[in-house]
Design a protein around this motif. Structure first.
Motif: not given
Length: 935
Positions: A364-368
């Motif tokens: 998932f891209k917004p994980l960071f």
């Protein structure tokens, strides 16, 4: 044929097109003014995995690249090298200076190859983890490569990634302006993050060191320190600051971000698992700690991708486990320290999300961004809860102060009450001593006049008990008045302790308690006060037996610290134990450790108080360790050297000079064993029956001739037979748990007990039962009801046979007459042969000890002593000496050397002693024996 030809041509064309696709370059990335920089070019590049990690750029150009389908890369943990290829075309009219940025600061090494305008020649730039361009600042710096690309110019770029770590990253192209603007934004963002990190670190350290004493807060502070180091390790900050060596720097970074698991485990262990969860959780957490340390160590020794990946799995799986533990506690409504637990859980989730994407489980891209948000939330939540933590700490301090004040007042009251009790009992003890004297004097005369009266022993025991209690009160009176003075004399301490402890053996047997006695040396001389030492040891042993249940154990061991001239006596038991809050009070007078419904018999509460004060009079120390329902150990240290006691020595009533002289003269034959000197001449009869009346009846028949040991069933009988090694056994046939048949079978098959005669008792008079008993090794058989005279006769006959057997085993050369008269047990025969072989192997070793012999034949010294005594009617020392003399006689008869050589060869250091014992055994001196046998 036409259709087949068409299909073949189609496949050939398709194959050629595919091959052409491998060598042509990726679609150009056009840099245009309509684009907003920086741009993510991850989806427009191609990737090749070099499993050999040895290919050059020229070789890689010919390899098939695969197009990247995502806007990011996940490179696995491995030794492989990854190549990234893309083509850039500048369509901007003015820009010629560009930056290529690899968005992961933990990369170990990048090689940047860019072609010239002809796309044939390539320039090479290498960037490792540490370079001159890497600033030593608390800001993470993604690897970047500046390059020139003029307007309307096209260049091919290869990027070589050499890193054992797994990586999550994207590739960006920056203009000059966008790069520096991004760096400014990074500095602003990370300055804020580092400010929060420093603020939290400083706050928790100051509070934990100077203000808050709560163990949970100190553990959270330690966890915060490790978490701060982990944050800087993930950003590739701490490694470059500490070392300029890339190999060392990458190991430092790994240890920083991997060791946070250990901090989390310690926090969970001491705030949650050890008190509120099942014990197996504790074992799991300890395993996490040890494995984390193990991985850190292995990475330092050998930096390999599989150890790095093991660390990643440890972080992820342990985080899931710890989060699950808190979820379990919430569901089960188990109390948790919520002011620490909530920020701790937020931090766990944040760290879990950062690391889990390296495995590709969650992309998932917004994980960071979510992880960063949780990281910031953890800090703010903790600061918010600090007010509550302060309130709890203040409340705890107030409660502690109130308890302290109450305890001081309570102690003062108890001290006053204690003084009143002591004064009262001391005064009354003097008054009681006169009438007690008038009771015991006439009673002794009645005991002599009526020795068969059954009430005599009962009255005797209780008058002795009453006298002991009065003497204890008088001793306390003397101690308080300062009138008790040590009366020191030189003693054989080992011998003294054997005599002192032997009186407790029968008590142990009557209560079904295992009593172990362990001495450090064979004979040790020192200066002690026998009377006071008697009282100390007797009180400690009595206390141990008092609180130890049936089938428990009591042990006394004596050791000597020669460097400090101390005697160390330990008395331990497996009794009810003492609660931790009561340990500090057990030496207080009249303090009872056990409550009234736990005590097996009465107690005064002055015994341990007396022990403590007597130990202090003897300039010693006494300590106690105990665990509830596990047991208690008292350790007493007393000085025994002349220098300490030279002013207190009184005339020694024991004729120690003579004793020591005899000891020295006999020391030429060294058998260093406590068990070898502790020889009991008592004949032991083991009675095994589940009926107490039968046991009592048999005891009445044999108690004048034997020391009687009782067992309630076959299982109990096996244990006591192995430990006591009796001379004869009388056993019932029908018993619970283990019957007489099984009991007999086990003993006759055991080398320790195979020699013991067994008389079987049973109500089953049929022939089959008798035959089965004899087949299993029973030596005789009696049916119930039996006649006491018949039983005595049967036992006597068995012992007569046993005496013949002893003569048989006393000699090396077997007599066929004796062998024909007795039944030779093959197990006993093998045992004696094994003992002789062991002695033979150590024949010339004069230092060969009983302990060594016992170890070689797999028996304790006590078991070996009784086994040898039962088989040969010799002590172990006599058996060894006789065997050596037989060997010496044989060598003399063979003229195998002079007398001195033969004496030394068979283990005698003293030639005079050898001549003396040889003459006692064979009636002639060794030299004369040789002359006679040679003639």
């Amino acid at each position: 044929m036409t259709m087949k030809t068409n299909k073949l041509c189609f496949k050939l064309i398709l194959f050629l097109l595919c091959q052409i696709g491998y060598v042509v370059y990726a679609q150009e990335i056009n840099l245009q003014s309509t684009q907003k920089f920086p741009i993510n070019i991850s989806t427009s590049v191609e990737v090749f995995r070099d499993s050999s990690a040895k290919l050059t750029l020229e070789q890689v150009k010919q390899k098939p690249f695969l197009k990247s389908p995502k806007d990011h890369f996940i490179f696995p943990y491995s030794d492989d090298v990854f190549w990234v290829r893309f083509t850039l075309k500048n369509n901007l009219p003015t820009n010629k200076n560009w930056f290529f940025v690899w968005s992961n600061p933990l990369v170990e090494q990048l090689d940047f190859y860019i072609s010239d305008s002809t796309q044939k020649n390539f320039s090479h730039t290498q960037q490792k983890l540490i370079t001159s361009k890497r600033d030593k600042a608390l800001i993470d710096q993604d690897p970047r490569f500046p390059f020139e690309l003029n307007p309307h110019q096209t260049k091919i770029v290869y990027v070589k990634l050499s890193s054992k770590r797994g990586h999550y990253c994207s590739l960006y192209i920056h203009t000059n302006d966008s790069f520096y603007q991004t760096r400014i934004n990074d500095y602003s963002r990370q300055s804020f993050s580092n400010g929060l990190v420093f603020f939290r670190l400083f706050l928790v350290l100051i509070l934990s060191i100077f203000i808050i004493r709560d163990i949970a807060f100190k553990l959270y502070s330690f966890h915060t320190v490790l978490k701060t180091l982990a944050y800087w390790g993930l950003m590739n900050i701490l490694g470059p600051i500490i070392s300029d060596n890339p190999d060392i720097a990458k190991k430092i970074d790994f240890i920083c971000y991997n060791s946070i698991t250990m901090g989390s485990a310690l926090f969970i262990l001491f705030t949650l698992a050890r008190k509120k969860l099942p014990i197996w959780h504790t074992y799991i957490i300890y395993s996490v700690i040890f494995f984390t340390l193990f991985v850190d160590t292995m990475v330092c020794i050998t930096y390999q991708w599989y150890w790095l990946k093991a660390g990643l799995y440890t972080i992820i799986l342990s985080s899931l486990y710890f989060i699950g533990l808190y979820a379990y506690c919430i569901i089960k409504q188990i109390p948790i320290s919520k002011y620490y637990a909530i920020p701790f859980i937020l931090g766990l989730i944040s760290y879990f999300l950062i690391n889990v994407r390296l495995l590709g489980w969650i992309e998932f891209k917004p994980l960071f961004d979510i992880a960063t948000l949780l990281f910031v939330a953890e800090i703010f939540v903790f600061v918010f809860f600090l007010g509550r933590i302060f309130k709890v700490e203040e409340r705890n301090k107030l409660i502690a102060e109130q308890k302290l004040t109450f305890n001081i007042e309570q102690n003062n009251r108890l001290k006053e009450l204690d003084n009143l009790k002591t004064t009262f009992f001391t005064n009354i003890s003097h008054e009681l001593r006169t009438p007690l004297t008038l009771i015991t004097g006439p009673f002794q005369q009645l005991a002599e006049k009526y020795p068969s009266e059954r009430l005599i022993p009962l009255i005797q025991r209780n008058t002795d008990r009453l006298l002991t209690l009065i003497n204890q009160l008088l001793d306390i009176s003397k101690l308080e008045a300062g009138q008790m003075r040590p009366e020191i004399s030189e003693q054989n301490i080992t011998k003294y302790f054997r005599t002192l402890t032997s009186s407790f053996t029968s008590l142990a047997e009557s209560r079904g308690i295992k009593f172990e006695i362990e001495f450090d040396k064979k004979d040790t001389y020192g200066y002690i006060d026998k009377d006071k030492t008697d009282k100390i040891i007797t009180n400690l042993l009595s206390n141990a037996f008092k609180f130890t249940p049936i089938d428990g154990s009591v042990k006394i061991s004596t050791k000597f610290d020669t460097s400090e001239q101390l005697m160390i006596v330990e008395v331990s038991d497996t009794g009810i134990g003492i609660e931790p809050e009561k340990l500090s009070k057990i030496f207080d007078r009249f303090f009872q450790v056990d409550d009234s419904h736990n005590r097996r018999f009465e107690g005064t509460g002055i015994g341990l108080a007396l022990v403590k004060e007597l130990v202090e009079v003897l300039k010693g120390q006494i300590t106690v360790k105990s665990q509830k329902n596990i047991g208690t150990t008292f350790t007493t240290k007393l000085p025994i050297d002349f220098a300490t006691w030279k002013e207190y020595i009184i005339e020694n009533a024991d004729n120690l000079i003579s004793e020591k002289t005899n000891f020295t003269n006999n020391n030429s034959e060294k058998i260093n064993s406590a068990g070898g000197t502790c020889i009991e001449n008592d004949n032991i009869l083991l009675v095994v029956d589940d009926n107490e009346d039968i046991r009592t009846y048999i005891r009445s028949i044999f108690e004048k001739e034997y020391k009687i040991v009782e067992a309630v069933n076959g299982k109990d009988g096996v244990e006591k037979a192995r430990t006591q090694i009796p001379d004869i056994i009388i056993s019932d046939l029908m018993m619970p748990e283990m019957d007489g048949f099984e009991f007999c079978k086990i003993l006759k098959a055991d080398e320790k007990t195979s020699h013991i005669p067994i008389v079987m008792l049973t109500a089953k008079a049929n022939v089959e039962s008798r035959i089965e008993g004899f087949q299993l090794g029973a030596d005789d058989y009696l049916t119930k009801p039996f006649n006491s005279h018949e039983m005595q006769a049967r036992v006597k006959n068995l012992l007569v046979i046993r005496e013949k057997l002893k003569k048989y085993y006393q000699q090396s050369e077997k007599t066929e007459v004796i062998e024909a008269e007795i039944k030779i047990n093959l197990i006993d025969e093998r045992f004696i042969q094994k003992v002789r072989e062991t002695i033979d192997a150590n024949l010339a070793n004069s230092q060969f000890s009983i302990e060594q012999l016992a170890d070689e034949v797999s028996l304790s010294t006590t078991q070996l002593r009784r086994k040898i005594k039962a088989l040969s009617n010799l002590t172990i020392v006599e058996f060894i000496r006789l065997y050596r003399l037989e060997k010496a006689a044989h060598l003399l008869s063979q003229n195998a050397g002079n007398v001195s050589e033969i004496a030394f060869n068979v283990g005698f250091d003293s030639l005079s002693y050898f001549a003396k014992v040889f003459q006692e055994t064979y009636g002639v001196l060794p030299s004369d024996y040789r002359s006679v046998t040679v003639k």
